[in-house]
Design a protein around this motif. Sequence first.
Motif, PDB file in Angstrom:
ATOM      1  N   GLU A  36       0.830  -1.211   0.000  1.00 21.88           N
ATOM      2  CA  GLU A  36       0.000   0.000   0.000  1.00 21.88           C
ATOM      3  C   GLU A  36       0.862   1.258   0.000  1.00 21.88           C
ATOM      4  O   GLU A  36       0.586   2.214  -0.727  1.00 21.88           O
ATOM      5  N   VAL A  37       1.916   1.254   0.807  1.00 21.24           N
ATOM      6  CA  VAL A  37       2.834   2.401   0.859  1.00 21.24           C
ATOM      7  C   VAL A  37       3.511   2.574  -0.502  1.00 21.24           C
ATOM      8  O   VAL A  37       3.586   3.690  -1.034  1.00 21.24           O
ATOM      9  N   ASP A  38       4.000   1.483  -1.072  1.00 18.77           N
ATOM     10  CA  ASP A  38       4.655   1.559  -2.385  1.00 18.77           C
ATOM     11  C   ASP A  38       3.698   2.074  -3.454  1.00 18.77           C
ATOM     12  O   ASP A  38       4.088   2.876  -4.317  1.00 18.77           O
ATOM     13  N   TYR A  39       2.443   1.646  -3.401  1.00 15.59           N
ATOM     14  CA  TYR A  39       1.427   2.123  -4.353  1.00 15.59           C
ATOM     15  C   TYR A  39       1.263   3.644  -4.231  1.00 15.59           C
ATOM     16  O   TYR A  39       1.345   4.376  -5.225  1.00 15.59           O
ATOM     17  N   LEU A  40       1.021   4.128  -3.019  1.00 13.31           N
ATOM     18  CA  LEU A  40       0.804   5.569  -2.831  1.00 13.31           C
ATOM     19  C   LEU A  40       2.012   6.379  -3.271  1.00 13.31           C
ATOM     20  O   LEU A  40       1.876   7.379  -3.979  1.00 13.31           O
ATOM     21  N   LEU A  41       3.194   5.978  -2.846  1.00 11.60           N
ATOM     22  CA  LEU A  41       4.393   6.741  -3.178  1.00 11.60           C
ATOM     23  C   LEU A  41       4.680   6.689  -4.677  1.00 11.60           C
ATOM     24  O   LEU A  41       5.082   7.697  -5.268  1.00 11.60           O
ATOM     25  N   GLY A  42       4.456   5.531  -5.295  1.00  8.97           N
ATOM     26  CA  GLY A  42       4.658   5.423  -6.739  1.00  8.97           C
ATOM     27  C   GLY A  42       3.737   6.347  -7.511  1.00  8.97           C
ATOM     28  O   GLY A  42       4.157   7.009  -8.473  1.00  8.97           O
TER      29      GLY A  42
END
Length: 141
Positions: free
Chosen positions: A77-83
């Motif tokens: 989820e963090v990687d999705y948002l930051l990406g």
Amino acid sequence: MDAVRAAAGVAERGPRILRRTKGIHCVLPRVTERAIYQSTSDDRMIFIIPWREFSLVGTTDTDFDGDLDRLHATRDEVDYLLGEARKSLPDPRVCREEVVYTYAGVRPLSYEEAPRPPRCRARTASSRRRAGAFCRSPAPS
């Protein structure tokens, strides 16, 4: 709510009336002085807003049937948002190593028999520019 209704024997409107969805936020060092609202590659909406000396990045919207006592933001989820955030704000500080902290919450939505794919609940009806920020108004459901 659904568990309480079931324990009380209330079956009006079916066994489920609520759908739980999870949203997460990431807090980064301040990376912008203005609010940014953007569409993502999967037709959701996210935001990056200044907050004190930080920037708040959010939010996801996924179905949640897990344990509320173990709620947290996952690495995916963090990687999705930051990406997605990097697409409009290519600052090197928009990365997992710079995340100060994350938090997650669950919101109750009306249960629908045929659930739609998870996406942002705010549909764009109109947009306007104000003081350097791009604002979007949600469409009526």
